[in-house]
Design an enzyme around this catalytic site. Structure first.
Site, mmCIF file in Angstrom:
data_model
loop_
_atom_site.group_PDB
_atom_site.id
_atom_site.type_symbol
_atom_site.label_atom_id
_atom_site.label_comp_id
_atom_site.label_asym_id
_atom_site.label_seq_id
_atom_site.Cartn_x
_atom_site.Cartn_y
_atom_site.Cartn_z
ATOM 1 N N GLN A 137 27.931 10.856 47.320
ATOM 2 C CA GLN A 137 26.909 9.908 46.883
ATOM 3 C C GLN A 137 27.544 8.712 46.175
ATOM 4 O O GLN A 137 27.194 7.552 46.431
ATOM 5 C CB GLN A 137 25.933 10.609 45.919
ATOM 6 C CG GLN A 137 24.869 9.691 45.373
ATOM 7 C CD GLN A 137 23.899 9.231 46.435
ATOM 8 O OE1 GLN A 137 23.293 10.040 47.103
ATOM 9 N NE2 GLN A 137 23.762 7.917 46.608
ATOM 10 N N CYS A 266 20.016 7.728 43.523
ATOM 11 C CA CYS A 266 20.534 8.410 44.726
ATOM 12 C C CYS A 266 19.411 8.959 45.598
ATOM 13 O O CYS A 266 19.642 9.271 46.759
ATOM 14 C CB CYS A 266 21.514 9.499 44.331
ATOM 15 S SG CYS A 266 20.752 10.901 43.501
HETATM 16 N N1 CP Z 1 20.976 11.869 47.313
HETATM 17 C C1 CP Z 1 20.992 13.017 48.038
HETATM 18 O O1 CP Z 1 21.970 13.743 48.050
HETATM 19 O O2 CP Z 1 19.860 13.251 48.753
HETATM 20 P P1 CP Z 1 19.491 14.635 49.455
HETATM 21 O O3 CP Z 1 19.349 15.665 48.340
HETATM 22 O O4 CP Z 1 18.207 14.383 50.168
HETATM 23 O O5 CP Z 1 20.607 15.015 50.383
#
Ligand code: CP
Length: 308
Positions: A137, A266
């Protein structure tokens, strides 16, 4: 063959090379439809296992699409459907998977699971999130900041809220890419001292400021995340909401940052909890670019891991 386990365990020059490669790959697509394959097919004939012990939208889809764009194939596995940790050791699973696939991406709870997978796999292992860190991320986030505002080195990044696994990887990135980092949140939710110490040892300024309005002064980037992570006990939800309410990122808070400050999250976001819709959908927000860049950053990580 190289694992991508965490930002603080990867050489800064290698991290920089991955960000640059991600930007080049994004540019090379030149507006092509998202599902279309890349001209270069560096993963042709390769199979990647994507293991999820926790839910995911972005990580699952961006890895799957990115691998297909590069000519590879994927196998998405849910922890519940595997023998992972249910009688069969992680080490044995790692040994077996290494006989079938060319790389393993795993999203899991305990860091120890990731570590054991990496120790015993003979193919690259990528950290798709643990309770402690979320390096893929933050590689996408650094790429996104630089896409909009140029080099992140020397900038001021402010994290408002829970000092969780995403915050941890931001602290690692502060040390490796050389930017200042301020955490603002309640004392019980501070980031781990070990991660603060890592960034400080690399020579960057890390501040802990309880007043969110003071924290965001001169900020180039304001970041937050959900107040309640996937591994947090349900019993903590209400207390966390009460504790974190003063750290909501709203227009009043963004107005105290630099006029051209960016906002990142994120995702998934809980609108009007950790961030208001006015900020999410407002002029500072780059959250959709941030989500897209998971795709490009992870393609660069995979190529680095596989040396292709
Ligand atoms: N930001 C992120 O990791 O999203 P997810 O949990 O949807 O994979």
């Amino acid at each position: 063959m190289q694992h991508f386990l965490d930002i603080h365990r990867t050489d800064p020059a290698e991290l920089r090379a991955m960000i640059d490669a991600a930007r080049r790959m994004k540019a090379a697509r030149g507006g092509r439809p998202h599902g279309a394959p890349d001209d270069l097919q560096p993963l042709a004939g390769r199979m990647v296992a994507l293991i999820f012990e926790k839910p995911s939208t972005r990580t699952r889809v961006s890895f799957d699409v990115g691998i297909r764009q590069m000519g590879g194939e994927t196998m998405v596995l849910s922890g519940r459907e595997m023998q992972l940790g249910h009688g069969e050791t992680i080490a044995d699973t790692a040994r077996v998977l290494s006989r079938y696939v060319d790389a393993i991406m795993i999203r899991t709870f305990e860091e120890a699971t990731l570590e054991e997978m990496a120790e015993f796999a003979t193919v690259p292992v990528i950290n798709g999130l643990t309770n402690r860190t979320h390096p893929c991320q933050i590689m996408a986030d650094v790429m996104t900041y630089e896409e909009h505002r140029g080099p992140i080195t020397g900038r001021k990044v402010v994290w408002s809220g829970d000092g969780n696994n995403v915050c941890a990887s931001w602290l690692h990135a502060a040390g490796q890419f050389g930017f200042d980092f301020t955490f603002t949140g309640p004392p019980t939710l501070d980031p781990e001292a070990e991660w603060i110490a890592f960034a400080r040892a690399r020579g960057v300024r890390v501040a802990v400021e309880r007043d969110p309005f003071r924290a965001v002064e001169d900020a180039d980037l304001v970041v937050t995340d959900t107040w309640f992570s996937m591994h947090d006990p349900e019993s903590a939800r209400e207390r966390r909401h009460n504790q974190l309410r003063p750290y909501q990122v709203n227009e009043a808070l963004m107005a105290r940052a630099k006029p051209d400050a960016l906002f990142m999250h994120c995702l998934p976001a809980h609108r009007n909890d950790e961030v208001t819709s006015a900020v999410m959908d407002g002029p500072h927000s780059v959250v959709w670019d941030e989500a897209e860049n998971r795709l490009h950053a992870q393609k660069a990580i995979l190529r680095w891991c596989l040396g292709v």
